[in-house]
Write a protein that holds these residues in place. Structure first.
Motif, PDB file in Angstrom:
ATOM      1  N   ASP A  91       0.826  -1.199   0.000  1.00 41.89           N
ATOM      2  CA  ASP A  91       0.000   0.000   0.000  1.00 41.89           C
ATOM      3  C   ASP A  91       0.865   1.257   0.000  1.00 41.89           C
ATOM      4  OD1 ASP A  91      -2.446   1.670   0.556  1.00 41.89           O
ATOM      5  OD2 ASP A  91      -1.274   2.084   2.368  1.00 41.89           O
ATOM      6  N   LEU A  92       0.643   2.116  -0.967  1.00 44.57           N
ATOM      7  CA  LEU A  92       1.332   3.407  -1.023  1.00 44.57           C
ATOM      8  C   LEU A  92       0.331   4.555  -1.048  1.00 44.57           C
ATOM      9  CD1 LEU A  92       4.274   2.638  -3.482  1.00 44.57           C
ATOM     10  CD2 LEU A  92       4.399   3.022  -1.021  1.00 44.57           C
ATOM     11  N   ASP A  93      -0.838   4.303  -0.490  1.00 39.53           N
ATOM     12  CA  ASP A  93      -1.872   5.323  -0.495  1.00 39.53           C
ATOM     13  C   ASP A  93      -2.587   5.380   0.857  1.00 39.53           C
ATOM     14  OD1 ASP A  93      -1.902   6.432  -3.373  1.00 39.53           O
ATOM     15  OD2 ASP A  93      -1.957   4.274  -3.709  1.00 39.53           O
ATOM     16  N   ALA A  94      -3.828   4.922   0.930  1.00 44.85           N
ATOM     17  CA  ALA A  94      -4.724   5.252   2.042  1.00 44.85           C
ATOM     18  C   ALA A  94      -4.195   4.807   3.404  1.00 44.85           C
ATOM     19  CB  ALA A  94      -6.103   4.647   1.785  1.00 44.85           C
ATOM     20  N   GLU A  95      -3.896   3.513   3.561  1.00 47.20           N
ATOM     21  CA  GLU A  95      -3.524   3.027   4.892  1.00 47.20           C
ATOM     22  C   GLU A  95      -2.188   3.625   5.353  1.00 47.20           C
ATOM     23  OE1 GLU A  95      -2.941  -1.130   7.429  1.00 47.20           O
ATOM     24  OE2 GLU A  95      -3.458  -1.217   5.300  1.00 47.20           O
ATOM     25  N   ARG A  96      -1.237   3.708   4.453  1.00 45.85           N
ATOM     26  CA  ARG A  96       0.071   4.270   4.819  1.00 45.85           C
ATOM     27  C   ARG A  96      -0.070   5.741   5.218  1.00 45.85           C
ATOM     28  NH1 ARG A  96       5.704   2.752   3.282  1.00 45.85           N
ATOM     29  NH2 ARG A  96       4.713   0.919   2.339  1.00 45.85           N
ATOM     30  N   ALA A 138       5.566   7.061  -9.448  1.00 48.22           N
ATOM     31  CA  ALA A 138       4.137   7.352  -9.582  1.00 48.22           C
ATOM     32  C   ALA A 138       3.508   7.628  -8.220  1.00 48.22           C
ATOM     33  CB  ALA A 138       3.431   6.182 -10.272  1.00 48.22           C
ATOM     34  N   ALA A 139       3.910   6.876  -7.199  1.00 48.98           N
ATOM     35  CA  ALA A 139       3.384   7.114  -5.847  1.00 48.98           C
ATOM     36  C   ALA A 139       3.808   8.485  -5.334  1.00 48.98           C
ATOM     37  CB  ALA A 139       3.867   6.017  -4.904  1.00 48.98           C
ATOM     38  N   ILE A 140       5.058   8.868  -5.604  1.00 49.03           N
ATOM     39  CA  ILE A 140       5.533  10.186  -5.180  1.00 49.03           C
ATOM     40  C   ILE A 140       4.785  11.289  -5.918  1.00 49.03           C
ATOM     41  CG2 ILE A 140       7.538  11.719  -5.162  1.00 49.03           C
ATOM     42  CD1 ILE A 140       9.271   9.170  -4.813  1.00 49.03           C
ATOM     43  N   ALA A 141       4.496  11.074  -7.192  1.00 50.59           N
ATOM     44  CA  ALA A 141       3.745  12.064  -7.962  1.00 50.59           C
ATOM     45  C   ALA A 141       2.331  12.243  -7.399  1.00 50.59           C
ATOM     46  CB  ALA A 141       3.682  11.652  -9.430  1.00 50.59           C
ATOM     47  N   ARG A 142       1.737  11.161  -6.888  1.00 47.23           N
ATOM     48  CA  ARG A 142       0.409  11.268  -6.285  1.00 47.23           C
ATOM     49  C   ARG A 142       0.453  12.007  -4.952  1.00 47.23           C
ATOM     50  NH1 ARG A 142       0.301   5.782  -7.696  1.00 47.23           N
ATOM     51  NH2 ARG A 142       0.389   5.098  -5.507  1.00 47.23           N
ATOM     52  N   HIS A 143       1.571  11.874  -4.225  1.00 48.97           N
ATOM     53  CA  HIS A 143       1.666  12.437  -2.875  1.00 48.97           C
ATOM     54  C   HIS A 143       3.034  13.121  -2.694  1.00 48.97           C
ATOM     55  CE1 HIS A 143      -1.863   9.937  -2.120  1.00 48.97           C
ATOM     56  NE2 HIS A 143      -1.161   8.870  -2.475  1.00 48.97           N
ATOM     57  N   PRO A 144       3.287  14.178  -3.440  1.00 51.42           N
ATOM     58  CA  PRO A 144       4.647  14.755  -3.449  1.00 51.42           C
ATOM     59  C   PRO A 144       5.070  15.373  -2.123  1.00 51.42           C
ATOM     60  CG  PRO A 144       3.099  16.157  -4.643  1.00 51.42           C
ATOM     61  CD  PRO A 144       2.383  14.881  -4.362  1.00 51.42           C
ATOM     62  N   ARG A 145       4.139  15.767  -1.285  1.00 54.03           N
ATOM     63  CA  ARG A 145       4.502  16.322   0.014  1.00 54.03           C
ATOM     64  C   ARG A 145       4.754  15.248   1.060  1.00 54.03           C
ATOM     65  NH1 ARG A 145       3.488  21.753   0.973  1.00 54.03           N
ATOM     66  NH2 ARG A 145       2.555  22.894  -0.771  1.00 54.03           N
ATOM     67  N   ARG A 146       4.316  14.037   0.767  1.00 54.88           N
ATOM     68  CA  ARG A 146       4.384  12.989   1.782  1.00 54.88           C
ATOM     69  C   ARG A 146       5.462  11.940   1.511  1.00 54.88           C
ATOM     70  NH1 ARG A 146       0.017  13.543   5.077  1.00 54.88           N
ATOM     71  NH2 ARG A 146       1.595  12.879   6.603  1.00 54.88           N
ATOM     72  N   PHE A 147       5.870  11.790   0.249  1.00 57.37           N
ATOM     73  CA  PHE A 147       6.829  10.739  -0.096  1.00 57.37           C
ATOM     74  C   PHE A 147       8.022  11.298  -0.864  1.00 57.37           C
ATOM     75  CE2 PHE A 147       2.951   7.722  -0.491  1.00 57.37           C
ATOM     76  CZ  PHE A 147       2.990   7.435   0.861  1.00 57.37           C
ATOM     77  N   ALA A 168      16.921   7.355 -12.825  1.00 64.14           N
ATOM     78  CA  ALA A 168      16.156   7.536 -11.589  1.00 64.14           C
ATOM     79  C   ALA A 168      16.315   8.943 -11.027  1.00 64.14           C
ATOM     80  CB  ALA A 168      16.589   6.503 -10.560  1.00 64.14           C
ATOM     81  N   VAL A 169      17.525   9.479 -11.096  1.00 63.06           N
ATOM     82  CA  VAL A 169      17.776  10.816 -10.548  1.00 63.06           C
ATOM     83  C   VAL A 169      17.369  11.899 -11.541  1.00 63.06           C
ATOM     84  CG1 VAL A 169      19.587  12.406  -9.792  1.00 63.06           C
ATOM     85  CG2 VAL A 169      19.596  10.033  -8.997  1.00 63.06           C
ATOM     86  N   LYS A 170      17.804  11.771 -12.786  1.00 66.36           N
ATOM     87  CA  LYS A 170      17.638  12.860 -13.743  1.00 66.36           C
ATOM     88  C   LYS A 170      16.243  12.909 -14.354  1.00 66.36           C
ATOM     89  CE  LYS A 170      22.552  12.871 -14.963  1.00 66.36           C
ATOM     90  NZ  LYS A 170      23.551  12.674 -16.050  1.00 66.36           N
ATOM     91  N   MET A 171      15.571  11.772 -14.496  1.00 71.01           N
ATOM     92  CA  MET A 171      14.254  11.753 -15.124  1.00 71.01           C
ATOM     93  C   MET A 171      13.122  11.545 -14.119  1.00 71.01           C
ATOM     94  SD  MET A 171      15.040   9.673 -18.674  1.00 71.01           S
ATOM     95  CE  MET A 171      13.384   9.980 -19.257  1.00 71.01           C
ATOM     96  N   LEU A 172      13.332  10.654 -13.146  1.00 70.28           N
ATOM     97  CA  LEU A 172      12.270  10.368 -12.181  1.00 70.28           C
ATOM     98  C   LEU A 172      12.336  11.269 -10.960  1.00 70.28           C
ATOM     99  CD1 LEU A 172      12.202   6.442 -12.231  1.00 70.28           C
ATOM    100  CD2 LEU A 172      10.891   8.056 -13.635  1.00 70.28           C
ATOM    101  N   GLY A 173      13.473  11.909 -10.736  1.00 68.01           N
ATOM    102  CA  GLY A 173      13.588  12.803  -9.593  1.00 68.01           C
ATOM    103  C   GLY A 173      13.712  12.101  -8.263  1.00 68.01           C
ATOM    104  N   LEU A 174      14.202  10.864  -8.247  1.00 70.76           N
ATOM    105  CA  LEU A 174      14.355  10.139  -6.994  1.00 70.76           C
ATOM    106  C   LEU A 174      15.579  10.656  -6.233  1.00 70.76           C
ATOM    107  CD1 LEU A 174      13.298   6.555  -8.129  1.00 70.76           C
ATOM    108  CD2 LEU A 174      11.921   8.356  -7.060  1.00 70.76           C
ATOM    109  N   ASN A 175      15.662  10.304  -4.978  1.00 71.07           N
ATOM    110  CA  ASN A 175      16.538  11.020  -4.037  1.00 71.07           C
ATOM    111  C   ASN A 175      17.797  10.281  -3.621  1.00 71.07           C
ATOM    112  OD1 ASN A 175      13.441  11.514  -3.388  1.00 71.07           O
ATOM    113  ND2 ASN A 175      14.545  13.429  -3.107  1.00 71.07           N
ATOM    114  N   GLY A 176      18.003   9.102  -4.118  1.00 71.40           N
ATOM    115  CA  GLY A 176      19.161   8.292  -3.759  1.00 71.40           C
ATOM    116  C   GLY A 176      18.902   6.865  -4.188  1.00 71.40           C
ATOM    117  N   PHE A 177      19.644   5.934  -3.582  1.00 71.72           N
ATOM    118  CA  PHE A 177      19.601   4.544  -4.033  1.00 71.72           C
ATOM    119  C   PHE A 177      19.518   3.600  -2.840  1.00 71.72           C
ATOM    120  CE2 PHE A 177      22.363   7.117  -6.793  1.00 71.72           C
ATOM    121  CZ  PHE A 177      21.559   7.157  -7.923  1.00 71.72           C
ATOM    122  N   ILE A 178      18.921   2.460  -3.079  1.00 75.86           N
ATOM    123  CA  ILE A 178      18.847   1.401  -2.088  1.00 75.86           C
ATOM    124  C   ILE A 178      19.558   0.168  -2.637  1.00 75.86           C
ATOM    125  CG2 ILE A 178      16.563   0.681  -2.947  1.00 75.86           C
ATOM    126  CD1 ILE A 178      17.609   0.402   0.716  1.00 75.86           C
TER     127      ILE A 178
END
Length: 371
Positions: A91-96, A138-147, A168-178
């Motif tokens: 879940d990346l929406d309601a319950e989280r 896509a989850a971050i785009a739905r909730h940019p202030r929360r994720f 991931a960094v240049k096109m998706l705007g992600l913040n680092g790597f796992i």
């Protein structure tokens, strides 16, 4: 004006509590501090399907199978913790978001749960990394202030891994790597992974070095007593990985590379004096190549630490002294740990207002490039 004993004790207790929270002792309300949780897990349906396929076909291939994949995703008992983990990971929406709201968590930095894409063949791993990062973006785009989010990649194929890191960094705007620790029983100090470390440094994004069950070369003693998971094996495995990075000279070759360790540093703060002491001795007698710096210096320069799943005040104090306040970040380890408990722990820690702000949000904002 006379004050009775009960009033005195009540006022004193309130003053101590306020001081422990970094609030003024006169009881004035403290301005809210942004809470960014930095190690919060998720999964995708595609990954779950692929994990279960390999776990059922090759149940003895990895200690990850009994310690995680099967117990969480293979028909867990209804109402069990494993059943809740399965539901909340997906879940990346309601319950989280409801859990975050109830606990007072402003943002989660999301990262794929163990073992990520690292137990698959290179082609499949690379394809799953792309779809997983798209799912995360896509989850971050739905909730940019929360994720915010950390991208996964397939170390099995360093060339494609670097390509995905850049996307991931240049096109998706992600913040680092796992990176969920070992890949094919190899660690990131292995020369074949050099392009990955070089890319992380060039992109100025950290690699979160997350535990998984011990690699096959060290798994034997961990198979009994459920020792392979979070009770012991995860921390031993990730700590071993980090020590390999330090002693191999990786941070001499990549001085701006940043690695993040969860769980209060996977025991390295406790070991730091001895690592310094023995590194000098082994360099003098020729058993290892001399390093440019002491291990503790690399720890403060190249490694950041999060509190994920570790709510011990005395350990937090040691971590701050060892890593430096600028390298400590708060985390929950959702859904494996309770959000409210993690908030209560950090809110009750004896920190100055500046220390609390650093741990709760400023360090994460700087390191992960979060606005």
């Amino acid at each position: 004006m006379r004050t009775n004993r009960r009033e005195f004790l009540a006022a004193t207790t309130a003053g101590i509590a306020a001081a422990s929270l970094g609030a003024p002792a006169d009881g004035r309300p403290q301005a809210p501090i942004r809470r960014i949780a930095t190690e919060e897990a998720f999964a995708t349906p595609e990954l779950v399907k692929a994990w279960l396929a390999i776990a059922r076909a090759e149940p003895g291939s990895s200690l990850d199978v009994p310690t995680g994949i099967l117990s969480i995703f293979d028909n867990p008992r209804p109402g069990s913790n494993q059943d809740r983990f399965r539901r909340q990971l997906l879940d990346l929406d309601a319950e989280r978001l409801a859990d975050m709201e109830a606990a007072g968590v402003d943002m989660q930095i999301l990262s794929v749960t163990i073992p990520g894409v690292q137990m698959f063949e290179p082609d499949m791993a690379s394809a799953l990394a792309i779809t997983t990062n798209d799912h995360l973006a896509a989850a971050i785009a739905r909730h940019p202030r929360r994720f915010a989010g950390l991208a996964c990649f397939a170390p099995q194929d360093p060339v494609r891994a670097v390509r995905e890191m850049e996307r991931a960094v240049k096109m998706l705007g992600l913040n680092g790597f796992i990176v969920n620790s070992h890949t094919g029983n190899l660690y990131l100090d292995d020369a074949r992974f050099a392009p990955i470390l070089e890319a992380a440094q060039a992109l100025d994004r950290p690699i979160y070095l997350h535990p998984r069950a011990p690699s096959n070369g060290m798994a034997g003693p961990f198979r009994d007593y459920s020792m392979g998971g979070s009770i012991w094996g995860f921390g031993v495995e990730a700590g071993t990985h980090a020590v390999r990075l330090i002693l191999s000279g990786v941070f001499d070759r990549y001085p701006r590379l940043r690695i993040v360790l969860g769980h209060m540093g996977e025991a390295l703060p406790f070991w730091m004096w001895r690592l310094d002491h023995m590194a000098v001795r082994r360099a003098k007698d020729g058993r290892m190549k001399p390093l440019a710096l002491a291990p503790s210096a690399y720890f403060r320069r190249n490694i950041a630490v999060t509190t994920s799943g570790f709510e011990a005040p005395e350990v937090l104090e040691l971590v701050i002294k060892t890593a430096g306040i600028e390298n400590v970040m708060w985390a929950i380890d959702y859904p494996y740990e309770n959000s409210r408990d993690a908030v209560a722990f950090i809110d009750g820690a004896r920190l100055t207002p500046a220390q609390r702000s650093s741990i709760l949000h400023r360090n994460a904002e700087r390191l992960f490039h979060i606005e």
